[in-house]
Write an enzyme that holds these catalytic residues in place. Sequence first.
Site, PDB file in Angstrom:
ATOM      1  N   LYS A  42       9.316  10.743  -1.202  1.00 49.13           N
ATOM      2  CA  LYS A  42       8.695  10.073   0.145  1.00 49.13           C
ATOM      3  C   LYS A  42       9.737   9.423   1.156  1.00 49.13           C
ATOM      4  CE  LYS A  42       5.904   6.303   1.296  1.00 49.13           C
ATOM      5  NZ  LYS A  42       5.405   4.744   0.609  1.00 49.13           N
TER       6      LYS A  42
ATOM      7  N   THR B 100       6.541   0.742   1.730  1.00 50.19           N
ATOM      8  CA  THR B 100       7.525   1.520   2.337  1.00 50.19           C
ATOM      9  C   THR B 100       6.853   2.468   3.404  1.00 50.19           C
ATOM     10  OG1 THR B 100       8.891   1.264   0.362  1.00 50.19           O
ATOM     11  CG2 THR B 100       9.380   3.109   2.124  1.00 50.19           C
TER      12      THR B 100
ATOM     13  N   LYS C 262      15.602  -0.017   4.819  1.00 49.69           N
ATOM     14  CA  LYS C 262      15.045   0.684   3.540  1.00 49.69           C
ATOM     15  C   LYS C 262      15.197   1.919   3.538  1.00 49.69           C
ATOM     16  CE  LYS C 262      12.328   1.322   0.001  1.00 49.69           C
ATOM     17  NZ  LYS C 262      12.499   0.898  -1.673  1.00 49.69           N
TER      18      LYS C 262
ATOM     19  N   LEU D  98       0.786  -0.898  -0.125  1.00 49.26           N
ATOM     20  CA  LEU D  98       0.059  -0.081  -0.012  1.00 49.26           C
ATOM     21  C   LEU D  98       0.894   1.314   0.014  1.00 49.26           C
ATOM     22  CD1 LEU D  98      -2.437  -1.500   2.545  1.00 49.26           C
ATOM     23  CD2 LEU D  98      -2.891  -0.876   0.279  1.00 49.26           C
ATOM     24  N   PRO D  99       0.250   2.399  -0.101  1.00 51.38           N
ATOM     25  CA  PRO D  99       1.108   3.603  -0.392  1.00 51.38           C
ATOM     26  C   PRO D  99       2.045   4.025   0.692  1.00 51.38           C
ATOM     27  CG  PRO D  99      -1.096   3.997  -1.538  1.00 51.38           C
ATOM     28  CD  PRO D  99      -1.115   2.639  -0.818  1.00 51.38           C
TER      29      PRO D  99
HETATM   30  P1  NAD Z   1       0.603   2.492  -6.139  1.00 49.94           P
HETATM   31  O1  NAD Z   1      -0.047   3.591  -5.770  1.00 49.94           O
HETATM   32  O2  NAD Z   1       0.729   2.247  -7.643  1.00 49.94           O
HETATM   33  O3  NAD Z   1      -0.310   1.326  -5.452  1.00 49.94           O
HETATM   34  C1  NAD Z   1      -1.010   1.400  -4.210  1.00 49.94           C
HETATM   35  C2  NAD Z   1      -2.497   0.684  -4.492  1.00 49.94           C
HETATM   36  O4  NAD Z   1      -2.633   0.745  -3.232  1.00 49.94           O
HETATM   37  C3  NAD Z   1      -3.122   1.222  -5.314  1.00 49.94           C
HETATM   38  O5  NAD Z   1      -3.778   0.480  -6.244  1.00 49.94           O
HETATM   39  C4  NAD Z   1      -4.342   1.763  -4.608  1.00 49.94           C
HETATM   40  O6  NAD Z   1      -5.621   1.699  -4.908  1.00 49.94           O
HETATM   41  C5  NAD Z   1      -4.520   0.839  -3.286  1.00 49.94           C
HETATM   42  N1  NAD Z   1      -4.851   1.071  -2.006  1.00 49.94           N
HETATM   43  C6  NAD Z   1      -4.733   2.261  -1.318  1.00 49.94           C
HETATM   44  N2  NAD Z   1      -5.337   2.337  -0.172  1.00 49.94           N
HETATM   45  C7  NAD Z   1      -5.960   0.918  -0.138  1.00 49.94           C
HETATM   46  C8  NAD Z   1      -6.767   0.264   0.657  1.00 49.94           C
HETATM   47  N3  NAD Z   1      -7.446   0.889   1.666  1.00 49.94           N
HETATM   48  N4  NAD Z   1      -7.361  -0.904   0.483  1.00 49.94           N
HETATM   49  C9  NAD Z   1      -6.902  -1.414  -0.673  1.00 49.94           C
HETATM   50  N5  NAD Z   1      -6.165  -1.086  -1.566  1.00 49.94           N
HETATM   51  C10 NAD Z   1      -5.563   0.281  -1.414  1.00 49.94           C
HETATM   52  O7  NAD Z   1       2.011   2.393  -5.254  1.00 49.94           O
HETATM   53  P2  NAD Z   1       3.250   1.307  -5.737  1.00 49.94           P
HETATM   54  O8  NAD Z   1       4.147   2.037  -6.471  1.00 49.94           O
HETATM   55  O9  NAD Z   1       2.705  -0.078  -5.968  1.00 49.94           O
HETATM   56  O10 NAD Z   1       3.929   1.317  -4.232  1.00 49.94           O
HETATM   57  C11 NAD Z   1       3.473   0.555  -3.307  1.00 49.94           C
HETATM   58  C12 NAD Z   1       4.572   0.724  -2.098  1.00 49.94           C
HETATM   59  O11 NAD Z   1       5.750  -0.078  -2.624  1.00 49.94           O
HETATM   60  C13 NAD Z   1       4.669   2.299  -1.640  1.00 49.94           C
HETATM   61  O12 NAD Z   1       4.776   2.172  -0.200  1.00 49.94           O
HETATM   62  C14 NAD Z   1       6.070   2.527  -2.217  1.00 49.94           C
HETATM   63  O13 NAD Z   1       6.824   3.333  -1.558  1.00 49.94           O
HETATM   64  C15 NAD Z   1       6.773   1.216  -2.383  1.00 49.94           C
HETATM   65  N6  NAD Z   1       7.601   0.841  -3.316  1.00 49.94           N
HETATM   66  C16 NAD Z   1       7.395   1.373  -4.626  1.00 49.94           C
HETATM   67  C17 NAD Z   1       8.589   1.086  -5.563  1.00 49.94           C
HETATM   68  C18 NAD Z   1       8.100   1.590  -7.254  1.00 49.94           C
HETATM   69  O14 NAD Z   1       9.062   1.554  -7.981  1.00 49.94           O
HETATM   70  N7  NAD Z   1       6.865   1.950  -7.488  1.00 49.94           N
HETATM   71  C19 NAD Z   1       9.618   0.698  -5.222  1.00 49.94           C
HETATM   72  C20 NAD Z   1       9.721   0.264  -4.062  1.00 49.94           C
HETATM   73  C21 NAD Z   1       8.931   0.431  -3.065  1.00 49.94           C
END
Ligand code: NAD
Length: 305
Positions: free
Chosen positions: A244, A94, A169, A65-66
Amino acid sequence: MSRIAFIGLGNMGAGMAARQAAAGHQVQAFDLSGLAVERAVQSGCMAAGSAAKAAEGAELVITMLPAGAHVRQVLTEAVLPGVSKSALLIDCSTIDVDSARALAAEARDAGVSFADAPVSGGIAAAEAGTLTFMVGCEEARFPDVQAALKPMAKAVVHAGEAGAGQAAKICNNMVLGISMLGVCEAFALAERLGLKPDKVFDIVSQSSGQCWSISSYCPWPGVGPASPSDRGYEGGFLTKLMLKDLKLAQAAAAAAGAATPMGAQAEGLYAMFDRLGYGDKDFSGVLQLMRGHLDELDAEARGGR
Ligand code: NAD
């Protein structure tokens, strides 16, 4: 075959859930976005109507999740009240160290195991199952966590007790954010001094200035191995996500009383780049800010290169 609940099917979660399904597990997938759930079904998962329904009868619950507030809400309100006592909860998002520790304590009080396991590697690594996981959990529980993450992982490292995965991380990403700025500054200076970018790459990547930010992820387009700079800084690791992570690092440093002046500078510079409208560009695009050539990013955004 295990029954897995996967909650959060965004850029990262989509590929990760698909890897678990491809490994033969029964994956109950939930996201607030119906489109994300549909995509997960196409990749072999089953649609769950809510986070609570996904977690019902699950042996493993994975969240991606975000931020901390989302993970707290989903685990506290939807998952913990109904999940089986023998289930293992793994949060791969994260989030802040304090939230991770609080959730571990809450899960322990409910008699359920919890691990924080944030990842290194982007969307491509999530799809390929080659993420690196940094895990915070009791040592005795680590083999189970490692086995659960295997279909999505290149490496799974035990960082320490609850919260240690998140701590590792943000430390790693603080190094990355700072080192990229150093490399970008050096390229900008070298340009002013009349040095060619390919010569800077050849020399620095074989000298004491060598680091991942130049050798594997060179911010100057057309130089070094393929990287986001070669495709107009699209994809890769978005500036807003780097920002972030740097904010999380600064908050943790303030709470722990650590001096992190370089991290603070890095946060300020990426914040400026983000506010200028480049939050959705790869973080290495900050090179163009250092060069005073933001026009190059705009030209690339218009497909002008
Ligand atoms: P994203 O915003 O693409 O996905 C998050 C998903 O969570 C969305 O689809 C959203 O609809 C869903 N969501 C939000 N609240 C919710 C709830 N209450 N119930 C169910 N679903 C819910 O984000 P992402 O890029 O997939 O990143 C996710 C995590 O991984 C973050 O914490 C980010 O910092 C970390 N991360 C991302 C990357 C990257 O390259 N994108 C790399 C490493 C770590």
